[in-house]
Every structure is written in C-alpha cells, then in structure tokens.
Design a protein around this motif. Structure first.
Motif, PDB file in Angstrom:
ATOM      1  N   GLY A  55       1.167   0.398   4.123  1.00  0.00           N
ATOM      2  CA  GLY A  55       1.863   1.664   4.032  1.00  0.00           C
ATOM      3  C   GLY A  55       1.537   2.511   5.254  1.00  0.00           C
ATOM      4  N   THR A  56       1.927   3.781   5.210  1.00  0.00           N
ATOM      5  CA  THR A  56       1.725   4.669   6.357  1.00  0.00           C
ATOM      6  C   THR A  56       1.172   6.008   5.892  1.00  0.00           C
ATOM      7  OG1 THR A  56       3.604   3.656   7.504  1.00  0.00           O
ATOM      8  CG2 THR A  56       2.818   5.754   8.353  1.00  0.00           C
ATOM      9  N   LEU A  57       0.165   6.490   6.612  1.00  0.00           N
ATOM     10  CA  LEU A  57      -0.406   7.808   6.358  1.00  0.00           C
ATOM     11  C   LEU A  57      -0.018   8.722   7.514  1.00  0.00           C
ATOM     12  CD1 LEU A  57      -3.987   6.682   5.262  1.00  0.00           C
ATOM     13  CD2 LEU A  57      -2.047   7.220   3.782  1.00  0.00           C
ATOM     14  N   THR A  58       0.639   9.828   7.196  1.00  0.00           N
ATOM     15  CA  THR A  58       1.170  10.708   8.243  1.00  0.00           C
ATOM     16  C   THR A  58       0.727  12.145   8.020  1.00  0.00           C
ATOM     17  OG1 THR A  58       3.144   9.301   8.415  1.00  0.00           O
ATOM     18  CG2 THR A  58       3.253  11.493   9.409  1.00  0.00           C
ATOM     19  N   VAL A  59       0.114  12.735   9.044  1.00  0.00           N
ATOM     20  CA  VAL A  59      -0.251  14.151   9.021  1.00  0.00           C
ATOM     21  C   VAL A  59       0.619  14.885  10.038  1.00  0.00           C
ATOM     22  CG1 VAL A  59      -2.078  15.840   9.470  1.00  0.00           C
ATOM     23  CG2 VAL A  59      -2.612  13.705   8.286  1.00  0.00           C
ATOM     24  N   VAL A  76      -6.690   9.349   7.729  1.00  0.00           N
ATOM     25  CA  VAL A  76      -6.312  10.120   8.918  1.00  0.00           C
ATOM     26  C   VAL A  76      -6.473  11.601   8.606  1.00  0.00           C
ATOM     27  CG1 VAL A  76      -3.844  10.177   8.302  1.00  0.00           C
ATOM     28  CG2 VAL A  76      -4.539  10.450  10.696  1.00  0.00           C
ATOM     29  N   THR A  77      -6.978  12.349   9.592  1.00  0.00           N
ATOM     30  CA  THR A  77      -7.179  13.786   9.415  1.00  0.00           C
ATOM     31  C   THR A  77      -6.320  14.598  10.376  1.00  0.00           C
ATOM     32  OG1 THR A  77      -9.469  13.440   8.682  1.00  0.00           O
ATOM     33  CG2 THR A  77      -8.898  15.641   9.460  1.00  0.00           C
ATOM     34  N   ASN A  78      -6.270  14.180  11.637  1.00  0.00           N
ATOM     35  CA  ASN A  78      -5.609  14.974  12.672  1.00  0.00           C
ATOM     36  C   ASN A  78      -4.235  14.430  13.038  1.00  0.00           C
ATOM     37  OD1 ASN A  78      -7.856  16.804  13.128  1.00  0.00           O
ATOM     38  ND2 ASN A  78      -8.902  15.035  14.035  1.00  0.00           N
ATOM     39  N   VAL A  79      -3.386  15.336  13.477  1.00  0.00           N
ATOM     40  CA  VAL A  79      -2.022  14.969  13.870  1.00  0.00           C
ATOM     41  C   VAL A  79      -2.033  13.944  15.003  1.00  0.00           C
ATOM     42  CG1 VAL A  79       0.152  15.843  14.828  1.00  0.00           C
ATOM     43  CG2 VAL A  79      -1.086  17.179  13.104  1.00  0.00           C
ATOM     44  N   ALA A 138       0.841  -1.202   0.000  1.00  0.00           N
ATOM     45  CA  ALA A 138       0.000   0.000   0.000  1.00  0.00           C
ATOM     46  C   ALA A 138       0.872   1.247   0.000  1.00  0.00           C
ATOM     47  CB  ALA A 138      -0.921  -0.004   1.214  1.00  0.00           C
ATOM     48  N   GLY A 139       0.373   2.299  -0.639  1.00  0.00           N
ATOM     49  CA  GLY A 139       1.118   3.541  -0.729  1.00  0.00           C
ATOM     50  C   GLY A 139       1.251   4.242   0.615  1.00  0.00           C
ATOM     51  N   SER A 140       2.310   5.003   0.750  1.00  0.00           N
ATOM     52  CA  SER A 140       2.554   5.829   1.940  1.00  0.00           C
ATOM     53  C   SER A 140       2.525   7.294   1.534  1.00  0.00           C
ATOM     54  CB  SER A 140       3.896   5.488   2.580  1.00  0.00           C
ATOM     55  OG  SER A 140       3.899   4.179   3.105  1.00  0.00           O
ATOM     56  N   THR A 141       1.940   8.124   2.398  1.00  0.00           N
ATOM     57  CA  THR A 141       1.800   9.548   2.096  1.00  0.00           C
ATOM     58  C   THR A 141       1.996  10.357   3.369  1.00  0.00           C
ATOM     59  OG1 THR A 141       0.183   9.056   0.362  1.00  0.00           O
ATOM     60  CG2 THR A 141       0.298  11.323   1.106  1.00  0.00           C
ATOM     61  N   SER A 142       2.638  11.517   3.218  1.00  0.00           N
ATOM     62  CA  SER A 142       2.802  12.445   4.340  1.00  0.00           C
ATOM     63  C   SER A 142       2.479  13.856   3.854  1.00  0.00           C
ATOM     64  CB  SER A 142       4.229  12.395   4.879  1.00  0.00           C
ATOM     65  OG  SER A 142       4.397  13.334   5.930  1.00  0.00           O
ATOM     66  N   ARG A 143       1.743  14.608   4.668  1.00  0.00           N
ATOM     67  CA  ARG A 143       1.462  15.999   4.328  1.00  0.00           C
ATOM     68  C   ARG A 143       1.125  16.771   5.595  1.00  0.00           C
ATOM     69  NH1 ARG A 143      -4.502  15.429   2.189  1.00  0.00           N
ATOM     70  NH2 ARG A 143      -5.558  15.814   4.176  1.00  0.00           N
ATOM     71  N   LYS A 144       1.141  18.097   5.485  1.00  0.00           N
ATOM     72  CA  LYS A 144       0.769  18.944   6.598  1.00  0.00           C
ATOM     73  C   LYS A 144      -0.753  18.978   6.756  1.00  0.00           C
ATOM     74  CE  LYS A 144       4.811  21.957   6.764  1.00  0.00           C
ATOM     75  NZ  LYS A 144       5.296  23.368   6.791  1.00  0.00           N
TER      76      LYS A 144
END
Length: 211
Positions: free
Chosen positions: A117-121, A81-84, A41-47
């Motif tokens: 994968g990992t989703l990071t906010v 995921v939405t919140n930090v 699965a894809g991994s994504t990071s954003r603010k």
C-alpha cells in the motif's frame, strides 16, 4: 470424508464381482491444492501533524478467503512516514496470520502473495493570528511589540505599509518590536511562508496608530 488440509492423499477402492467373487483393488490419488489469496497492505493519506503515519490493516482479494476466515498483518519497520519530504512511503506487509472461525491458525492452507500500500503525508495549512498591538506615541512611547501566534515551519514575515510612520524591528517567533517615526497610522501584516510540511499562512493585518 474429503480431506480439507492441502496435500496429496491416496484412496484405496476395493470392488468384488458378485458372480465370480473376484476382488479388484485400485488406488486413487487426490491432491488438494492450497487456496490462493493476495493480501494488500492498507493505504492512508493525511495532512502533516508531526506524528508518524502507519497503517497495519490488510485485506484479502474479494472471495479469496473462505467464509469465517480472517487475516491480520504486521508491517515492515520502514512502513512509516512523518514528513512530507519522505512521502509517499511504501506500506509493506512483513508477517500475516489467517485464522478460521475457531481461531485456529490455518495460514499454511493458503498460498499467499502480498501487495504493498501507500502512506502519504500532505502539507498542513499554516495559520497566523495577531494577539495584540502596541500603543505608540510620538514623541514618547515610540517602541512597543506586536504579538502573534503562527503555526507552520516557513519564514515569518512582519511588514509595515508605511515605514515613514512605523518601522519593524527584528522578527521574533511570537512578537516583533515596532518603532514610531512620526504621528500617523500604518497597516502591520503578519504572515508565514510555505515550509517543508506546511502551506503558507494568509496574512493577518492590524492598523497601528501613532498618536
């Protein structure tokens, strides 16, 4: 022709001796195994921006899919995921489909394993802007509002560098009353502390003079 679909196949070979005319028959079993592939699965990071972060992409290991074969995936309902505070979140594959060059579903020909994968906010940067300052006189127009625009979710701060000249009233979301105490000037600072989804906003300042 050689079989292309995984499974077990029996092939019969018959041979005849040219001298004796005797015929011999033999059966050979051919097993075609499924091709191994790992889908990640894809991994994504954003603010932080207030919207849900998802990633529905998946990739196969290098060289594991045959030429012309493609894969699409859907993720589990919890892969968002939405919140930090809820980050990082696992991005997990729910279903997958492998197609050949003619868009035929050939998923069953592969032995599939999946990896997450990992989703990071991460925190966004808060900002503050002073929009206007009041004209104060003493005695006379002793009260007026300073207005501002601040992003972020931390506590707002409005301060006066010289409270003998100007005092700060109850802090509002977009404006705060200032009260003149005597003639002079004071530096008014507007800032925002770090919150759950935002870094702190640097202080913005304006000099307010009491005439």
């Amino acid at each position: 022709p050689a079989p292309v679909v995984p499974g077990t196949y029996n092939t019969t070979v018959t041979a005849t001796d040219d001298e004796t005319g005797k015929t011999t028959t033999a059966t050979m079993t051919i097993t075609v195994a499924k091709r191994n592939v790992t889908l990640t699965a894809g991994s994504t990071s954003r603010k932080y921006n207030g919207s849900a972060l998802t990633n529905s992409t998946c990739t196969a290991g290098t060289g594991q899919l045959l030429s012309g074969h493609t894969v699409t995936c859907t993720m589990t309902a919890g892969s968002t995921v939405t919140n930090v505070a809820d980050s990082p979140k696992i991005n997990a594959i729910s279903t997958y489909t492998i197609l050949d060059a003619n868009n035929n579903d050939i998923t069953s020909r592969y032995n599939v394993t999946t990896a997450t994968g990992t989703l990071t906010v991460t925190k966004a940067d808060a900002t503050c802007t002073i929009n206007s300052t009041p004209t104060l006189t003493y005695p006379g127009a002793t009260t007026g509002n300073i207005t501002y625009t601040c992003t972020g979710d931390g506590a707002l701060s409005v301060t006066s560098s010289d409270t003998t000249v100007i005092t700060v009233g109850t802090i509002g979301a977009t404006s705060t009353p200032l009260t003149a105490k005597k003639v002079g000037s004071s530096t008014i600072s507007v800032s925002r502390a770090a919150g759950s989804n935002y870094n702190a906003a640097s202080a913005k300042t304006a000099t307010v003079t009491v005439a």
